[in-house]
Scaffold this active site. Sequence first.
Site, PDB file in Angstrom:
ATOM      1  N   ARG A  51     -54.135 -34.023   2.113  1.00  0.00           N
ATOM      2  CA  ARG A  51     -54.028 -34.994   1.022  1.00  0.00           C
ATOM      3  C   ARG A  51     -54.530 -36.370   1.402  1.00  0.00           C
ATOM      4  NH1 ARG A  51     -51.056 -31.442  -0.283  1.00  0.00           N
ATOM      5  NH2 ARG A  51     -50.549 -31.475   1.904  1.00  0.00           N
ATOM      6  N   THR A  52     -54.051 -36.881   2.526  1.00  0.00           N
ATOM      7  CA  THR A  52     -54.367 -38.282   2.799  1.00  0.00           C
ATOM      8  C   THR A  52     -55.863 -38.455   2.991  1.00  0.00           C
ATOM      9  OG1 THR A  52     -52.192 -38.509   3.784  1.00  0.00           O
ATOM     10  CG2 THR A  52     -53.759 -40.258   4.235  1.00  0.00           C
ATOM     11  N   LYS A  80     -63.982 -36.896  24.637  1.00  0.00           N
ATOM     12  CA  LYS A  80     -64.668 -37.282  25.892  1.00  0.00           C
ATOM     13  C   LYS A  80     -63.939 -38.415  26.594  1.00  0.00           C
ATOM     14  CE  LYS A  80     -69.241 -36.457  23.887  1.00  0.00           C
ATOM     15  NZ  LYS A  80     -70.425 -37.189  23.393  1.00  0.00           N
ATOM     16  N   ARG A 101     -55.856 -42.125  10.967  1.00  0.00           N
ATOM     17  CA  ARG A 101     -54.592 -41.431  11.270  1.00  0.00           C
ATOM     18  C   ARG A 101     -54.608 -41.068  12.746  1.00  0.00           C
ATOM     19  NH1 ARG A 101     -51.847 -36.628   7.942  1.00  0.00           N
ATOM     20  NH2 ARG A 101     -51.272 -38.456   6.738  1.00  0.00           N
ATOM     21  N   HIS A 129     -46.326 -44.808   7.369  1.00  0.00           N
ATOM     22  CA  HIS A 129     -47.362 -44.178   6.531  1.00  0.00           C
ATOM     23  C   HIS A 129     -47.466 -45.007   5.249  1.00  0.00           C
ATOM     24  CE1 HIS A 129     -49.964 -41.393   4.718  1.00  0.00           C
ATOM     25  NE2 HIS A 129     -49.352 -40.253   4.976  1.00  0.00           N
TER      26      HIS A 129
HETATM   27  C1  NCD Z   1     -47.032 -36.706   5.242  1.00  0.00           C
HETATM   28  C2  NCD Z   1     -47.453 -37.207   6.619  1.00  0.00           C
HETATM   29  O1  NCD Z   1     -48.581 -36.961   7.046  1.00  0.00           O
HETATM   30  O2  NCD Z   1     -46.625 -37.869   7.222  1.00  0.00           O
HETATM   31  N1  NCD Z   1     -48.075 -36.066   4.569  1.00  0.00           N
HETATM   32  C3  NCD Z   1     -48.896 -36.798   3.777  1.00  0.00           C
HETATM   33  O3  NCD Z   1     -49.606 -37.663   4.233  1.00  0.00           O
HETATM   34  N2  NCD Z   1     -48.843 -36.589   2.466  1.00  0.00           N
HETATM   35  C4  NCD Z   1     -45.815 -35.865   5.286  1.00  0.00           C
HETATM   36  C5  NCD Z   1     -45.801 -34.686   6.213  1.00  0.00           C
HETATM   37  O4  NCD Z   1     -46.774 -34.384   6.893  1.00  0.00           O
HETATM   38  O5  NCD Z   1     -44.762 -34.037   6.228  1.00  0.00           O
END
Ligand code: NCD
Length: 308
Positions: A51-52, A80, A101, A129
Amino acid sequence: MRHLMNPLDFSVEELDRLLDLANDIEKNPEKYAHSCSGKKLATLFYEPSTRTRLSFEAAMLNLGGSVLGFSSADSSSAAKGESVADTIRVISCYADICAMRHPKEGAPLIASMKSRIPVINAGDGGHQHPTQTLTDLLTIRSLKGRLGNFTIGLCGDLKFGRTVHSLIQALIRYPNVSFVLISPEELRIPDNIRDDVLRRNHQQFKEVVRLEDALPELDLLYMTRVQRERFFNEEDYVRMKDFYILDKEKLKLAGPDMMILHPLPRVNEISVEVDDDPRAAYFKQAQYGVYVRMALILTLLGLEGNIC
Ligand code: NCD
């Protein structure tokens, strides 16, 4: 130049403007279809994501911009031994904005210090997040009609769940929010959130183990999965993973307007039979994630005022 590391990086007024912009994008997408033309978003994902990452990419494509990036540490020069600081210096030459991320807490912050382009924290370890929080706030405001004056239950892995940590920090700035923290003993909210965020700000909260005990009083229920990748051993994960399963039977204990949120991905914590319940809002929430990321990209690129 602004970055987004933490939901508190925006004031409540700035957040209001961002959420208003996201609602306008939802209503008039064509108005924004070319507003990032010629701009590039880099997605630097050192940890898995559906999703993100894809909602960031969809957001930039919807704005008429383009995207580049990688979706795992193995497919980047991190394999590397390149540092995040060096990577971002290089990406600053290729893109106008980036979403990162990383499994290590603070990695996007380090990147932002060396970056020549805005950096968005798209999740750093068990820490924060912020763009999921923007998504959650937009969903709650759009569907409940208000931010504040409600009781929210946060259920599941409150120890490692970064979405919960960010959401609590963001919600304490709104009036009359009461928190019910629902978790097994071993996955309770970290001390720094309980003491430095909730207690220090005199927030109403309680901690309970049984979901059934909390359901009748909730206006919102935020379910989360047990964060397998952050456990030290698989045995503990297996013991914890099905601690909570929200099903139709349990939902009978909840009020008719209780909204059910989940950042997704879902594992077993919400039974699929709940998906058709009018209170289930988690797939709509994923859609709001695109609008709010569009609004965020426009804001960080300083383009939000150029739309007519
Ligand atoms: C969340 C995350 O990555 O922290 N997912 C997301 O970005 N929608 C929640 C999760 O992974 O449980």
